[in-house]
Design an enzyme around this catalytic site. Structure first.
Site, PDB file in Angstrom:
ATOM      1  N   SER A 100       0.858  -1.184   0.000  1.00 59.17           N
ATOM      2  CA  SER A 100       0.000   0.000   0.000  1.00 59.17           C
ATOM      3  C   SER A 100       0.898   1.238   0.000  1.00 59.17           C
ATOM      4  O   SER A 100       1.978   1.221   0.567  1.00 59.17           O
ATOM      5  CB  SER A 100      -0.862  -0.010   1.260  1.00 59.17           C
ATOM      6  OG  SER A 100      -1.631   1.156   1.326  1.00 59.17           O
ATOM      7  N   ASN A 104       8.974  10.126   2.416  1.00 62.51           N
ATOM      8  CA  ASN A 104       7.760  10.778   1.925  1.00 62.51           C
ATOM      9  C   ASN A 104       6.950  11.339   3.071  1.00 62.51           C
ATOM     10  O   ASN A 104       7.009  10.859   4.197  1.00 62.51           O
ATOM     11  CB  ASN A 104       6.912   9.782   1.124  1.00 62.51           C
ATOM     12  CG  ASN A 104       6.016   8.944   2.009  1.00 62.51           C
ATOM     13  OD1 ASN A 104       4.935   9.384   2.405  1.00 62.51           O
ATOM     14  ND2 ASN A 104       6.459   7.750   2.363  1.00 62.51           N
ATOM     15  N   ARG A 105       6.212  12.380   2.743  1.00 65.49           N
ATOM     16  CA  ARG A 105       5.220  12.951   3.674  1.00 65.49           C
ATOM     17  C   ARG A 105       3.933  13.239   2.877  1.00 65.49           C
ATOM     18  O   ARG A 105       3.437  14.348   2.834  1.00 65.49           O
ATOM     19  CB  ARG A 105       5.763  14.215   4.369  1.00 65.49           C
ATOM     20  CG  ARG A 105       6.299  15.273   3.410  1.00 65.49           C
ATOM     21  CD  ARG A 105       6.874  16.456   4.137  1.00 65.49           C
ATOM     22  NE  ARG A 105       5.909  17.139   4.961  1.00 65.49           N
ATOM     23  CZ  ARG A 105       5.012  18.038   4.534  1.00 65.49           C
ATOM     24  NH1 ARG A 105       4.937  18.334   3.237  1.00 65.49           N
ATOM     25  NH2 ARG A 105       4.201  18.628   5.372  1.00 65.49           N
ATOM     26  N   GLY A 158       0.857  12.095   3.370  1.00 68.72           N
ATOM     27  CA  GLY A 158      -0.277  12.466   4.217  1.00 68.72           C
ATOM     28  C   GLY A 158      -1.574  11.795   3.814  1.00 68.72           C
ATOM     29  O   GLY A 158      -2.666  12.381   3.959  1.00 68.72           O
ATOM     30  N   CYS A 184       0.519   5.122   9.990  1.00 68.42           N
ATOM     31  CA  CYS A 184       1.028   6.133   9.062  1.00 68.42           C
ATOM     32  C   CYS A 184       1.760   7.228   9.846  1.00 68.42           C
ATOM     33  O   CYS A 184       1.190   7.819  10.764  1.00 68.42           O
ATOM     34  CB  CYS A 184      -0.088   6.765   8.241  1.00 68.42           C
ATOM     35  SG  CYS A 184       0.564   8.042   7.144  1.00 68.42           S
ATOM     36  N   ASN A 222       5.415  -0.440   8.576  1.00 70.11           N
ATOM     37  CA  ASN A 222       5.158   0.806   7.856  1.00 70.11           C
ATOM     38  C   ASN A 222       6.463   1.614   7.859  1.00 70.11           C
ATOM     39  O   ASN A 222       7.428   1.248   8.543  1.00 70.11           O
ATOM     40  CB  ASN A 222       4.047   1.587   8.558  1.00 70.11           C
ATOM     41  CG  ASN A 222       3.300   2.502   7.593  1.00 70.11           C
ATOM     42  OD1 ASN A 222       3.886   3.020   6.639  1.00 70.11           O
ATOM     43  ND2 ASN A 222       2.028   2.702   7.829  1.00 70.11           N
TER      44      ASN A 222
END
Lengths: 219, 278
Positions: free
Chosen positions: B11, B58-59, B61, B123, B186
């Site tokens: 994902s 990465n950010r 969001g 996340c 994650n």
């Protein structure tokens, strides 16, 4: 959209750090589309497709190890063509490219559109379209276009886009954006830009955008 | 969950099926869609990503259309080609645990379309939800129980990270609440600075994650029996995948390796198919 390898037929040096790589084999693409090229790094790098010597070509500016390796490479691994093709507006147009967009500039030139390559220093080879050298000449060119062009497309640095937006009305200005990309296909959402609060992705909605959608605040 | 080969597209990088043209269904066990939250999210402002020699950061969001938008997409056939070619895992989330419970309720009607339902409890790039939802362990347990009850009979996966709780402890809780598996890990919170001073405070993925995720798989396998483990982090080669199986994983995820070459997933899947692990 495919993942493929292509041979490099020819390499031309435009400036001390920018090259045109002429590719073997045909790539079926439209103006404004790009490919993601493996430069030996974790993430592929986007290059806008263009033409040179009647073949598909990429302009490559050497900015680090990856791009240095690319210009020394005899073949490229890439996926594409990607992005939304640029629908050429009606009327008198002009395409202003930095040397890093030279191959795309050649494509527009071959389509009969006025194309100007805008450089910091004189090019090392002749090109069959106009060129301007230096910042003052670039600004003068922009001023000459205001009121004399129905549309202007800028493919170059953020500073070039910013200056173009200062001089030209945003309803005639189109810009190619270069936000960091990882996938190029719209999956990762990494290349997002916001246009009046609406999220857009450079790889899917662009890379060429009408400046007007940003409401005076170009990304 | 029976997938063959034991290779899952992760994902996040997998987006909403955009890699479909590049992947060979024979060599991909399952394709996980990008996390869908209860409410739509526009994601974080740019810049959102960078890469270095050892990591991708990465950010994003959790940019997504929200569960109702997602349901409309399913109904309108957006994912039909993906469903026809791959086993699909849906990844779900929310800003608070009650929203996780609500998305479970909404997805109940569509759960048969998916080989598993993954809940993203980790996340690192959202202010609420993600990592923060497991901070109240008792509340988390209650939510796990409710979701389990709602999605009775479905294969439930939890995607967890290394922050907020020890992975083996989280896996134990999941097992106790009747969940089927864990996705380890994650991305882990990291900090990146460009030469021009631009900072990305986001989640790390890529090769830098492999030893961390391997340890997580190893610990969970050692301490929690009978739980399905999907190892996730820094799988770029067949040998990387084998390391995960040796550490105790039942399957591996391919994530940021897609950015290097989408064909990496096919190659690893092909070798896994030949290698007799499936």
């Amino acid at each position: 959209m495919e993942n493929f390898s292509v041979e490099r037929k020819e390499l031309l040096r435009l400036t001390k750090d920018t090259y045109v790589a002429v590719l073997g084999g045909e790539i079926d693409f439209k103006p404004g589309q790009f490919v993601m090229v493996d430069a030996g790094k974790l993430v592929r790098k986007p290059f806008m497709l263009g033409r040179w010597n009647a073949k598909a070509a990429l302009s490559i500016k050497v900015v680090g190890d990856g791009t240095r390796r690319l210009v020394q490479s005899d073949s490229f691994r890439m996926h594409g063509p990607l992005g939304k093709p640029f629908k050429i507006p009606e009327g008198r147009g002009a395409v202003l490219v930095a040397p890093s967009g030279a191959a795309t500039g050649m494509l527009f030139h071959e389509m009969g559109i006025r194309t100007v390559i805008c450089t910091k220093e004189p090019l090392e080879i002749d090109v069959p379209f106009e060129s301007v050298v230096g910042d003052k000449a670039f600004l003068k060119l922009l001023e000459s276009l205001e009121g004399n062009a129905d549309w202007v497309l800028v493919i170059g640095s953020k500073e070039m886009r910013k200056r173009a937006a200062e001089v030209l009305k945003d309803d005639i200005l189109y810009v190619s954006l270069d936000e960091f990309m990882a996938c190029g296909v719209g999956a990762c959402k990494g290349c997002a830009v916001f246009a009046k609060g609406r999220v857009m992705h450079v790889c899917k909605n662009g890379p060429i955008f009408h400046a007007k959608i940003f409401g005076g605040e170009l990304p | 969950m029976k997938i063959s080969p034991p290779l899952v597209i992760a994902s996040g990088p997998a987006g909403r099926g955009e890699y479909l043209p590049f992947l060979d269904p024979r060599y991909i066990g399952a394709y996980t869609l990008k996390t869908v939250t209860y409410s739509p999210k526009a994601g974080n402002p740019p810049p959102r990503m960078r890469a270095s020699e050892f990591y991708v950061i990465n950010r994003i969001g959790l940019e997504n259309p929200g569960i109702h938008g997602f349901v409309e997409e399913i109904k309108s056939g957006v994912y039909d080609e993906l469903f026809s070619k791959f086993k699909v895992i849906v990844s779900l989330g929310g800003d608070e645990l009650s929203e996780y419970e609500k998305v479970a309720q909404i997805m109940k009607e569509f759960s048969g379309r998916f080989v598993a339902l993954e809940f993203n409890f980790s996340c690192p790039n959202v202010k609420s939800g993600g990592l923060s939802v497991i901070s109240d362990k008792e509340r988390w347990k209650a939510a796990l129980r409710n979701i389990r009850r709602t999605l009775k009979g479905e294969f439930l996966l939890a995607k967890i990270g290394i922050e907020g709780i020890f992975v083996e402890e989280a896996a134990m809780v999941l097992k106790e609440e009747g969940w089927d598996g864990v996705v380890l890990l994650n991305s882990v919170r990291g900090y990146h600075k460009d030469p021009d001073g631009t900072v990305i405070a986001g989640g790390l993925s890529g090769p830098i994650m492999k030893p961390i995720s391997l340890r997580a798989v190893y610990e969970v396998r050692k301490k929690v029996s009978g739980i399905y483990i999907i190892g996730c982090g820094g799988v770029y080669t067949y040998e990387d995948a084998l390391e995960y199986f040796e550490a105790g994983a039942d399957a591996v995820c391919i994530g940021s390796a897609l950015f290097k070459d989408p064909n990496i997933a096919n190659e690893i899947g092909r070798k896994l198919s030949k290698g007799g692990i499936v």
